[in-house]
Motif scaffolding. Structure first.
Motif, PDB file in Angstrom:
ATOM      1  N   GLU A   3       0.826  -1.204   0.000  1.00  0.00           N
ATOM      2  CA  GLU A   3       0.000   0.000   0.000  1.00  0.00           C
ATOM      3  C   GLU A   3       0.860   1.253   0.000  1.00  0.00           C
ATOM      4  OE1 GLU A   3      -2.866  -0.245   3.113  1.00  0.00           O
ATOM      5  OE2 GLU A   3      -3.814  -1.992   2.215  1.00  0.00           O
ATOM      6  N   SER A   4       1.928   1.267   0.775  1.00  0.00           N
ATOM      7  CA  SER A   4       2.781   2.455   0.813  1.00  0.00           C
ATOM      8  C   SER A   4       3.470   2.698  -0.522  1.00  0.00           C
ATOM      9  CB  SER A   4       3.808   2.350   1.932  1.00  0.00           C
ATOM     10  OG  SER A   4       4.760   1.345   1.654  1.00  0.00           O
ATOM     11  N   LEU A   5       3.693   1.634  -1.292  1.00  0.00           N
ATOM     12  CA  LEU A   5       4.309   1.764  -2.604  1.00  0.00           C
ATOM     13  C   LEU A   5       3.290   1.999  -3.709  1.00  0.00           C
ATOM     14  CD1 LEU A   5       6.958  -1.078  -2.316  1.00  0.00           C
ATOM     15  CD2 LEU A   5       7.349   1.390  -2.164  1.00  0.00           C
ATOM     16  N   PRO A   9      -1.501  -4.141  -8.037  1.00  0.00           N
ATOM     17  CA  PRO A   9      -1.487  -5.568  -8.368  1.00  0.00           C
ATOM     18  C   PRO A   9      -1.065  -6.473  -7.204  1.00  0.00           C
ATOM     19  CG  PRO A   9      -0.524  -4.317 -10.149  1.00  0.00           C
ATOM     20  CD  PRO A   9      -0.700  -3.359  -8.995  1.00  0.00           C
ATOM     21  N   LEU A  10      -0.352  -5.928  -6.236  1.00  0.00           N
ATOM     22  CA  LEU A  10       0.018  -6.709  -5.057  1.00  0.00           C
ATOM     23  C   LEU A  10      -0.986  -6.545  -3.927  1.00  0.00           C
ATOM     24  CD1 LEU A  10       3.849  -5.987  -4.914  1.00  0.00           C
ATOM     25  CD2 LEU A  10       2.703  -7.990  -5.861  1.00  0.00           C
ATOM     26  N   GLN A  11      -1.649  -5.404  -3.890  1.00  0.00           N
ATOM     27  CA  GLN A  11      -2.576  -5.122  -2.801  1.00  0.00           C
ATOM     28  C   GLN A  11      -3.845  -5.955  -2.852  1.00  0.00           C
ATOM     29  OE1 GLN A  11      -3.577  -0.984  -2.348  1.00  0.00           O
ATOM     30  NE2 GLN A  11      -1.511  -0.387  -2.892  1.00  0.00           N
ATOM     31  N   TRP A  12      -4.446  -6.057  -4.017  1.00  0.00           N
ATOM     32  CA  TRP A  12      -5.779  -6.661  -4.051  1.00  0.00           C
ATOM     33  C   TRP A  12      -5.785  -8.132  -3.642  1.00  0.00           C
ATOM     34  CZ3 TRP A  12      -7.745 -10.627  -6.882  1.00  0.00           C
ATOM     35  CH2 TRP A  12      -7.036 -11.032  -8.010  1.00  0.00           C
ATOM     36  N   PRO A  13      -4.810  -8.972  -4.071  1.00  0.00           N
ATOM     37  CA  PRO A  13      -4.892 -10.367  -3.622  1.00  0.00           C
ATOM     38  C   PRO A  13      -4.666 -10.511  -2.120  1.00  0.00           C
ATOM     39  CG  PRO A  13      -3.077 -10.090  -5.208  1.00  0.00           C
ATOM     40  CD  PRO A  13      -3.735  -8.771  -5.041  1.00  0.00           C
ATOM     41  N   VAL A  14      -3.797  -9.682  -1.554  1.00  0.00           N
ATOM     42  CA  VAL A  14      -3.553  -9.745  -0.115  1.00  0.00           C
ATOM     43  C   VAL A  14      -4.813  -9.355   0.645  1.00  0.00           C
ATOM     44  CG1 VAL A  14      -2.228  -8.714   1.770  1.00  0.00           C
ATOM     45  CG2 VAL A  14      -1.088  -9.338  -0.363  1.00  0.00           C
ATOM     46  N   ARG A  15      -5.463  -8.280   0.201  1.00  0.00           N
ATOM     47  CA  ARG A  15      -6.698  -7.834   0.850  1.00  0.00           C
ATOM     48  C   ARG A  15      -7.805  -8.884   0.701  1.00  0.00           C
ATOM     49  NH1 ARG A  15      -6.576  -4.132   4.729  1.00  0.00           N
ATOM     50  NH2 ARG A  15      -5.130  -2.494   4.204  1.00  0.00           N
ATOM     51  N   SER A  36     -11.695  -3.046  -0.028  1.00  0.00           N
ATOM     52  CA  SER A  36     -10.418  -2.503  -0.482  1.00  0.00           C
ATOM     53  C   SER A  36      -9.888  -3.288  -1.683  1.00  0.00           C
ATOM     54  CB  SER A  36      -9.403  -2.544   0.662  1.00  0.00           C
ATOM     55  OG  SER A  36      -8.150  -2.102   0.238  1.00  0.00           O
ATOM     56  N   ALA A  37     -10.012  -4.602  -1.635  1.00  0.00           N
ATOM     57  CA  ALA A  37      -9.584  -5.441  -2.762  1.00  0.00           C
ATOM     58  C   ALA A  37     -10.401  -5.121  -4.005  1.00  0.00           C
ATOM     59  CB  ALA A  37      -9.717  -6.918  -2.398  1.00  0.00           C
ATOM     60  N   ARG A  38     -11.708  -4.950  -3.835  1.00  0.00           N
ATOM     61  CA  ARG A  38     -12.569  -4.614  -4.990  1.00  0.00           C
ATOM     62  C   ARG A  38     -12.192  -3.258  -5.579  1.00  0.00           C
ATOM     63  NH1 ARG A  38     -16.515  -6.357  -1.259  1.00  0.00           N
ATOM     64  NH2 ARG A  38     -16.931  -8.547  -1.606  1.00  0.00           N
ATOM     65  N   ARG A  39     -11.913  -2.283  -4.725  1.00  0.00           N
ATOM     66  CA  ARG A  39     -11.516  -0.957  -5.223  1.00  0.00           C
ATOM     67  C   ARG A  39     -10.222  -1.046  -6.025  1.00  0.00           C
ATOM     68  NH1 ARG A  39     -13.394   0.551  -0.131  1.00  0.00           N
ATOM     69  NH2 ARG A  39     -11.274   0.585   0.717  1.00  0.00           N
ATOM     70  N   ALA A  40      -9.282  -1.840  -5.552  1.00  0.00           N
ATOM     71  CA  ALA A  40      -8.021  -2.002  -6.273  1.00  0.00           C
ATOM     72  C   ALA A  40      -8.244  -2.662  -7.628  1.00  0.00           C
ATOM     73  CB  ALA A  40      -7.034  -2.816  -5.439  1.00  0.00           C
TER      74      ALA A  40
END
Length: 68
Positions: A3-5, A9-15, A36-40
């Motif tokens: 998220e800070s970066l 593409p890395l955020q949504w699967p983690v969320r 949050s994953a859906r928004r990404a």
């Protein structure tokens, strides 16, 4: 870190995984993580060229997230 970066593409699967893991015991936190994953995913789709947007949204993992 993702998220800070700003790496969607890395955020949504983690969320999405976090949302699934929290669903039983922490439904509010689960809902926030999944939202949050859906928004990404939709932000990624908005940045894709039109010819790639459809296939992106039709991926089984993305489609399942958006339908949940």
């Amino acid at each position: 870190l993702a998220e800070s970066l700003g790496t969607l593409p890395l955020q949504w699967p983690v969320r999405a995984v976090l949302g699934a893991l929290l669903a039983a015991d922490h439904p509010e936190d689960s809902a926030q993580a999944l939202a949050s994953a859906r928004r990404a995913v939709t932000a990624i789709a908005a940045d894709l060229p039109e010819d790639l947007r459809g296939p992106w949204l039709a991926r089984p993992d993305v489609e399942a997230l958006l339908e949940s």
